[in-house]
Design a protein around this motif. Structure first.
Motif, PDB file in Angstrom:
ATOM      1  N   SER A   1       0.831  -1.213   0.000  1.00 27.80           N
ATOM      2  CA  SER A   1       0.000   0.000   0.000  1.00 27.80           C
ATOM      3  C   SER A   1       0.863   1.261   0.000  1.00 27.80           C
ATOM      4  CB  SER A   1      -0.993  -0.008   1.161  1.00 27.80           C
ATOM      5  OG  SER A   1      -0.327   0.090   2.384  1.00 27.80           O
ATOM      6  N   THR A   2       1.986   1.232   0.710  1.00 25.82           N
ATOM      7  CA  THR A   2       2.884   2.408   0.714  1.00 25.82           C
ATOM      8  C   THR A   2       3.509   2.605  -0.662  1.00 25.82           C
ATOM      9  OG1 THR A   2       3.390   2.094   3.037  1.00 25.82           O
ATOM     10  CG2 THR A   2       4.934   3.415   1.787  1.00 25.82           C
ATOM     11  N   ALA A   3       3.967   1.513  -1.268  1.00 24.26           N
ATOM     12  CA  ALA A   3       4.591   1.630  -2.592  1.00 24.26           C
ATOM     13  C   ALA A   3       3.572   2.138  -3.623  1.00 24.26           C
ATOM     14  CB  ALA A   3       5.166   0.284  -3.020  1.00 24.26           C
ATOM     15  N   LEU A   4       2.324   1.656  -3.522  1.00 20.41           N
ATOM     16  CA  LEU A   4       1.290   2.136  -4.443  1.00 20.41           C
ATOM     17  C   LEU A   4       1.028   3.630  -4.219  1.00 20.41           C
ATOM     18  CD1 LEU A   4      -1.185  -0.874  -4.307  1.00 20.41           C
ATOM     19  CD2 LEU A   4      -0.054  -0.030  -6.379  1.00 20.41           C
ATOM     20  N   ASP A   5       0.996   4.049  -2.967  1.00 23.92           N
ATOM     21  CA  ASP A   5       0.811   5.484  -2.688  1.00 23.92           C
ATOM     22  C   ASP A   5       1.941   6.321  -3.299  1.00 23.92           C
ATOM     23  OD1 ASP A   5      -1.575   5.236  -1.352  1.00 23.92           O
ATOM     24  OD2 ASP A   5      -0.710   5.363   0.664  1.00 23.92           O
ATOM     25  N   MET A   6       3.164   5.781  -3.221  1.00 28.44           N
ATOM     26  CA  MET A   6       4.324   6.511  -3.773  1.00 28.44           C
ATOM     27  C   MET A   6       4.244   6.634  -5.292  1.00 28.44           C
ATOM     28  SD  MET A   6       7.285   4.690  -1.504  1.00 28.44           S
ATOM     29  CE  MET A   6       8.696   5.481  -2.273  1.00 28.44           C
ATOM     30  N   ALA A   7       3.399   5.818  -5.899  1.00 26.69           N
ATOM     31  CA  ALA A   7       3.250   5.872  -7.352  1.00 26.69           C
ATOM     32  C   ALA A   7       1.887   6.435  -7.759  1.00 26.69           C
ATOM     33  CB  ALA A   7       3.419   4.465  -7.937  1.00 26.69           C
TER      34      ALA A   7
END
Ligand SMILES: [Zn+2]
Length: 382
Positions: free
Chosen positions: A327-333
């Motif tokens: 979820s954090t990586a998706l937010d960063m993208a």
């Protein structure tokens, strides 16, 4: 047209039904009875795309149909907004590319909504080998606001970001003019001193472009432009997390230090999305894309020839390297990128947010996009 999508919310991990109406998210309701393998997340946003699957924004013969093609390819990769990126080139080549992109946007409302802006990477970069990267020396020059205004007029205001080097004496005034006209000034391809970086940030430079790449092979251990940009709290950073441009330890440090101000870019070239094999490039000569997804100069495998991976791949890489949760990586993208831009899409999966949504399954540590929705319209279904 109303539409309901069902799946697991990427953040809460709860089963939900999302109702889309009139281009917006009208409702999000939990549905505990729903069993699903599909995850729902905000659409991805890529601020640096040079090309995809054989098509390049920087190619002289760029056609409007190419702009449509790249956009459609990116929808397949879960990207719902992006900035076509034009690198250092002749004045006339930049003019032609801008006109072609803008004219493709004017003909299709969903292309226009997807191409949120244009990113000019150059030509006001460092002249030095290393920091300059693959940008052709003969077109690199000092920041020139009149030239930029000419381009911006042709682009009908669509240039939203420019990467430049603060080592030029003209850079500080140029950055201030960018800020005043609502264009994001990004620091990149730079050999600037610590002092020059500090001044650029004070003048309003907002982001570091692909921090840690396009630099000298060796740097002074203390006073250097990477430490200085890492230390500047107001500065966001974009990073190429494809697994080849930055080693895991550096990715991990950048993500930790920049925290909420760290976002992913693909920096994809036209070799992205192509099968592995040998290719020839107008700037790199003979290049090779290997089975691992690394793109390099054939005669010198240590020398990268740009990125051949999508934003989705970068999200997977951060997760598989245990640098960030999914979820954090998706937010960063996605929503973090929108926050950097100050766009409304920063709301993500929320009631009344723009319905830029992806539905995917993640198997064998890899995201497989099943559906991409742009402003409420299904633009891709696998
Ligand atoms: Zn670059």
């Amino acid at each position: 047209m109303e539409r309901v999508i069902k799946g697991i919310h990427y953040k809460t991990k709860q089963p939900v039904e999302i109702t889309l109406d009139n281009g917006l998210i009208a409702e999000i309701e939990s549905n505990p009875a729903l069993k699903s393998e599909k995850t729902i997340a905000p659409g991805l946003v890529d601020l640096q795309i040079n090309g995809f699957r054989g098509v390049d924004f920087n190619e002289e013969e760029l056609q409007e149909s190419d702009v449509v093609k790249i956009t459609e390819y990116l929808w397949q990769e879960g990207v719902t907004s992006y900035y076509p990126t034009l690198i250092t080139n002749s004045d006339s080549a930049v003019c032609t590319a801008l006109e072609t992109i803008v004219s493709a946007c004017e003909k299709d409302i969903y292309i226009n909504k997807t191409i949120l802006g244009i990113h000019l990477e150059g030509p006001f970069l460092s002249l030095e080998d290393g920091p300059r990267g693959a940008h052709p020396l003969k077109y690199v020059k000092a920041p020139d606001w009149n030239l930029f205004c000419k381009w911006q007029k042709l682009a009908k205001g669509k240039i939203k970001m420019i990467t430049l080097s603060p080592e030029w004496p003209e850079a500080i005034a140029f950055i201030k003019q960018c800020v005043a006209s609502g264009v994001i000034a990004a620091i990149g391809h730079t050999a600037a001193s610590s002092e020059q970086i500090k001044e650029a940030v004070l003048a309003g430079a907002r982001v570091s472009t692909h921090l840690g790449n396009a630099s000298h092979a060796t740097l002074p251990r203390h006073a250097n432009y990477i430490w200085e940009q890492l230390a500047a709290e107001d500065l966001w950073a974009t990073i190429i997390a494809d697994g080849f441009h930055l080693p895991k330890s550096i990715l991990s440090v950048f993500v930790k230090v920049k925290g909420e101000k760290c976002v992913l870019v693909s920096d994809a070239t036209r070799f992205a999305g192509l099968p592995s094999g040998s290719y020839s490039s107008h700037i790199g000569g003979e290049i090779e894309l290997n089975d691992d997804g690394k793109l390099f100069i054939k005669d010198n495998p240590n020398m990268l020839a740009g990125s051949a991976q999508s934003l989705c791949w970068c999200v997977d890489h951060l997760v598989n390297s245990e640098i960030a949760t999914l979820s954090t990586a998706l937010d960063m993208a996605s929503i973090k990128v929108q926050q950097l831009l100050g766009e409304k899409g920063a709301m993500g999966l929320e009631k009344n947010a723009i319905a830029d949504v992806i539905v995917f399954e993640r198997t064998n540590n890899k995201i497989n996009i099943l559906k991409t929705i742009k402003a409420g319209k299904v633009v891709y279904t696998r």
